[in-house]
Scaffold this motif. Sequence first.
Motif, PDB file in Angstrom:
ATOM      1  N   ILE A 291       0.842  -1.202   0.000  1.00  0.00           N
ATOM      2  CA  ILE A 291       0.000   0.000   0.000  1.00  0.00           C
ATOM      3  C   ILE A 291       0.880   1.256   0.000  1.00  0.00           C
ATOM      4  CG2 ILE A 291      -1.473   1.420   1.523  1.00  0.00           C
ATOM      5  CD1 ILE A 291      -2.071  -2.282   1.036  1.00  0.00           C
ATOM      6  N   TRP A 294       2.051   1.766  -3.474  1.00  0.00           N
ATOM      7  CA  TRP A 294       0.917   2.169  -4.332  1.00  0.00           C
ATOM      8  C   TRP A 294       0.554   3.641  -4.131  1.00  0.00           C
ATOM      9  CZ3 TRP A 294      -4.119   3.484  -2.466  1.00  0.00           C
ATOM     10  CH2 TRP A 294      -5.088   3.676  -3.464  1.00  0.00           C
ATOM     11  N   GLN A 344      -7.274   1.148  -7.641  1.00  0.00           N
ATOM     12  CA  GLN A 344      -6.744   0.379  -6.511  1.00  0.00           C
ATOM     13  C   GLN A 344      -6.280  -1.023  -6.902  1.00  0.00           C
ATOM     14  OE1 GLN A 344      -9.617   0.164  -3.407  1.00  0.00           O
ATOM     15  NE2 GLN A 344     -10.022   2.372  -3.341  1.00  0.00           N
ATOM     16  N   CYS A 348      -6.361  -4.269 -10.752  1.00  0.00           N
ATOM     17  CA  CYS A 348      -5.394  -5.120 -11.446  1.00  0.00           C
ATOM     18  C   CYS A 348      -5.476  -6.586 -10.998  1.00  0.00           C
ATOM     19  CB  CYS A 348      -3.972  -4.617 -11.211  1.00  0.00           C
ATOM     20  SG  CYS A 348      -3.637  -3.053 -12.029  1.00  0.00           S
ATOM     21  N   HIS A 365      -3.949 -13.199 -12.702  1.00  0.00           N
ATOM     22  CA  HIS A 365      -2.592 -12.841 -13.090  1.00  0.00           C
ATOM     23  C   HIS A 365      -2.638 -11.521 -13.859  1.00  0.00           C
ATOM     24  CE1 HIS A 365       1.570 -13.212 -14.033  1.00  0.00           C
ATOM     25  NE2 HIS A 365       1.345 -13.231 -15.333  1.00  0.00           N
ATOM     26  N   VAL A 392       4.966   1.266 -11.365  1.00  0.00           N
ATOM     27  CA  VAL A 392       3.913   0.883 -10.411  1.00  0.00           C
ATOM     28  C   VAL A 392       4.201  -0.423  -9.688  1.00  0.00           C
ATOM     29  CG1 VAL A 392       2.079   2.132 -11.616  1.00  0.00           C
ATOM     30  CG2 VAL A 392       2.503  -0.270 -12.191  1.00  0.00           C
TER      31      VAL A 392
HETATM   32  C1  HEC Z   1      -1.577  -1.293 -11.928  1.00  0.00           C
HETATM   33  C2  HEC Z   1      -1.860  -2.640 -11.522  1.00  0.00           C
HETATM   34  C3  HEC Z   1      -1.636  -3.024 -10.092  1.00  0.00           C
HETATM   35  C4  HEC Z   1      -2.164  -2.420  -8.978  1.00  0.00           C
HETATM   36  C5  HEC Z   1      -3.071  -1.204  -8.929  1.00  0.00           C
HETATM   37  C6  HEC Z   1      -1.728  -3.188  -7.854  1.00  0.00           C
HETATM   38  N1  HEC Z   1      -0.933  -4.227  -8.274  1.00  0.00           N
HETATM   39 FE1  HEC Z   1      -0.139  -5.662  -7.097  1.00  0.00          FE
HETATM   40  N2  HEC Z   1       0.845  -6.428  -8.685  1.00  0.00           N
HETATM   41  C7  HEC Z   1       0.722  -5.974  -9.984  1.00  0.00           C
HETATM   42  C8  HEC Z   1       1.636  -6.715 -10.819  1.00  0.00           C
HETATM   43  C9  HEC Z   1       1.801  -6.521 -12.314  1.00  0.00           C
HETATM   44  C10 HEC Z   1       2.279  -7.644  -9.979  1.00  0.00           C
HETATM   45  C11 HEC Z   1       3.346  -8.656 -10.416  1.00  0.00           C
HETATM   46  C12 HEC Z   1       2.868 -10.042 -10.227  1.00  0.00           C
HETATM   47  C13 HEC Z   1       1.762 -10.445 -11.169  1.00  0.00           C
HETATM   48  O1  HEC Z   1       2.045 -10.570 -12.349  1.00  0.00           O
HETATM   49  O2  HEC Z   1       0.638 -10.659 -10.701  1.00  0.00           O
HETATM   50  C14 HEC Z   1       1.743  -7.436  -8.654  1.00  0.00           C
HETATM   51  C15 HEC Z   1       2.084  -8.182  -7.538  1.00  0.00           C
HETATM   52  C16 HEC Z   1       1.487  -8.085  -6.293  1.00  0.00           C
HETATM   53  C17 HEC Z   1       1.698  -8.967  -5.174  1.00  0.00           C
HETATM   54  C18 HEC Z   1       2.587 -10.171  -5.146  1.00  0.00           C
HETATM   55  C19 HEC Z   1       3.980  -9.733  -4.926  1.00  0.00           C
HETATM   56  C20 HEC Z   1       4.955 -10.855  -5.011  1.00  0.00           C
HETATM   57  O3  HEC Z   1       6.053 -10.605  -4.590  1.00  0.00           O
HETATM   58  O4  HEC Z   1       4.595 -11.910  -5.533  1.00  0.00           O
HETATM   59  C21 HEC Z   1       0.950  -8.529  -4.120  1.00  0.00           C
HETATM   60  C22 HEC Z   1       0.833  -9.120  -2.739  1.00  0.00           C
HETATM   61  C23 HEC Z   1       0.254  -7.367  -4.602  1.00  0.00           C
HETATM   62  N3  HEC Z   1       0.612  -7.123  -5.923  1.00  0.00           N
HETATM   63  C24 HEC Z   1      -0.612  -6.612  -3.848  1.00  0.00           C
HETATM   64  C25 HEC Z   1      -1.164  -5.443  -4.240  1.00  0.00           C
HETATM   65  C26 HEC Z   1      -1.892  -4.570  -3.374  1.00  0.00           C
HETATM   66  C27 HEC Z   1      -2.184  -4.817  -1.929  1.00  0.00           C
HETATM   67  C28 HEC Z   1      -2.279  -3.520  -4.136  1.00  0.00           C
HETATM   68  C29 HEC Z   1      -3.039  -2.298  -3.688  1.00  0.00           C
HETATM   69  C30 HEC Z   1      -2.376  -1.441  -2.754  1.00  0.00           C
HETATM   70  C31 HEC Z   1      -1.811  -3.740  -5.485  1.00  0.00           C
HETATM   71  N4  HEC Z   1      -1.115  -4.909  -5.495  1.00  0.00           N
HETATM   72  C32 HEC Z   1      -2.058  -2.913  -6.551  1.00  0.00           C
HETATM   73  C33 HEC Z   1      -0.118  -4.976 -10.446  1.00  0.00           C
HETATM   74  C34 HEC Z   1      -0.851  -4.149  -9.631  1.00  0.00           C
END
Ligand code: HEC
Length: 394
Positions: A291, A294, A344, A348, A365, A392
């Motif tokens: 967070i 983000w 948020q 994604c 994914h 991001v």
């Molecule tokens: C713009 C798109 C996007 C947003 C918004 C986003 N994420 Fe992600 N997040 C990703 C991507 C791309 C990955 C890379 C792994 C994957 O391909 O899923 C990821 C990975 C993660 C992982 C796994 C990390 C790991 O080391 O494996 C977590 C936990 C996670 N996000 C939590 C969050 C949380 C909580 C939020 C909100 C605060 C958030 N994400 C917002 C795109 C996003």
Amino acid sequence: MRKYILLNILLWTILFPVTARGNNGQERTINILYTGNLNGELEPCGCSPKTDFGGVARLSGYIAENRKALSPYLLIDAGNFAGDDTPQGRLKAETLLQAFSAMKYDLTAFQKNEMKFADDFLSSLIERYKIPVVSNTHHYKLSISKTKYTLNMHISADPGDHEINQLNILLTDLPLSVSKEMQGWDVIINSSGEILEEPFSLNNTIIVTGYPKGKKLGILTLHIDNNGRITGFKHRWQPLGTDIKEDKKVRQILNDYDSRVAGLLKETERPLKETSYLGVAKCAECHQPFIDIWKKTGHAKAFLSLEKAGKSSDPECLKCHTVGFGEEGGFYSIATTPGLANVQCEVCHGTGRDHLMNFYKPLEHVTEAVCLRCHTKDKSPDFSYKDYLEKVIH
Ligand code: HEC
Ligand code: HEC
Ligand code: HEC
Ligand code: HEC
């Protein structure tokens, strides 16, 4: 008429033997300022500086600022100014006519897009905003003959309806390929959505096209001799970028539109439901480090951007600047679903409900396709997956 013109020439030649030609109202220029295929675009969203062009407030501001240099001019819209026949689309159509009226458009045309709307709706708008309209359907005037700057003009929406001894202007949204075959017209302003960067000129007919979404104003300068014939022309596009000062009156019309759009949401105010999206506050309970990252990205300020633009209740903006707007259990309004503003986690990763039941069941994914739902060519022309992901990733 012709006799009178001949007499006039004779008189001027006697009185001013040297300067008679190209002077004294005999040979003159007139500018046709035209739009066409605005397609419901009142103003650009401002998502990217590269696509931040157009909008009726800038259009009006440009004309006001340059009125002297542009005069004498005709201001014409070739139609397809409206978008879809939805509650918001009706507000847009009305707002555009209101803006045309404030800018004193000489004329607009009703084409395919306008014909999607109910007749009595359109008629009531014409009556309210007093704007001359031509249209190729039996409900409206096919053409208008008018004299402006002592020039006799016949402006029509019917390809077969040109007249003799007038400056004939056709407003049509038939395909360009069809327009190019048409004869008997001095000027054809096409609103099919196709773009001619330069006018097409053949057999004494000049064809120009409205710039889609009004990103540029078309300016066609005609040189006209004392018989009302076109002897030459020039053309240029005036881009309507952020450097152009908005007209205050038209800005007010756009602000009124924004309030009415916000009213659309209120009218159907929904009761709060158990939502399918959890919101970032829930994720924060277990993923605080993510967070924090983000929060530093543009995604966490996406709603603020709408508020700054006065568009925080506009469905057309909310769908990309919040979580799940338009879906069951998604963002609805800042009053009812404050926890789902901004772009948020779940935008994604998908909805987190099942995740709470079982942390190890993989979430959706995240692929490039997810980004492209919002990072479209128009809204995010600089988007490159690699570079944007870097900014991001957490
Ligand atoms: C713009 C798109 C996007 C947003 C918004 C986003 N994420 Fe992600 N997040 C990703 C991507 C791309 C990955 C890379 C792994 C994957 O391909 O899923 C990821 C990975 C993660 C992982 C796994 C990390 C790991 O080391 O494996 C977590 C936990 C996670 N996000 C939590 C969050 C949380 C909580 C939020 C909100 C605060 C958030 N994400 C917002 C795109 C996003
Ligand atoms: C199709 C999705 C989409 C829609 C619809 C959309 N936006 Fe955007 N908007 C984006 C994206 C993506 C960006 C980020 C563009 C970039 O930086 O590449 C953005 C960026 C912005 C920014 C710039 C923020 C900044 O400070 O840099 C503003 C302002 C904005 N949008 C306002 C609006 C308004 C107002 C509307 C409705 C009229 C709207 N957007 C509709 C996707 C959208
Ligand atoms: C009660 C704690 C808890 C909450 C709340 C929670 N998570 Fe998780 N999350 C976990 C645990 C535990 C894991 C798996 C272990 C790990 O990889 O850290 C995980 C893993 C993930 C992953 C990486 C694995 C995968 O499936 O890709 C993502 C992404 C993720 N969570 C997103 C979210 C989002 C988005 C939210 C909010 C809607 C959320 N989580 C809410 C505890 C939680
Ligand atoms: C639901 C729509 C949506 C999705 C999906 C989305 N974005 Fe965005 N993105 C936005 C909006 C809206 C903005 C502009 C935020 C603002 O107002 O500043 C933005 C801004 C950004 C920015 C900041 C641009 C800058 O220079 O400030 C980056 C980087 C970005 N997005 C990357 C991604 C990536 C990578 C993905 C996919 C993994 C993604 N986004 C998915 C809507 C989205």
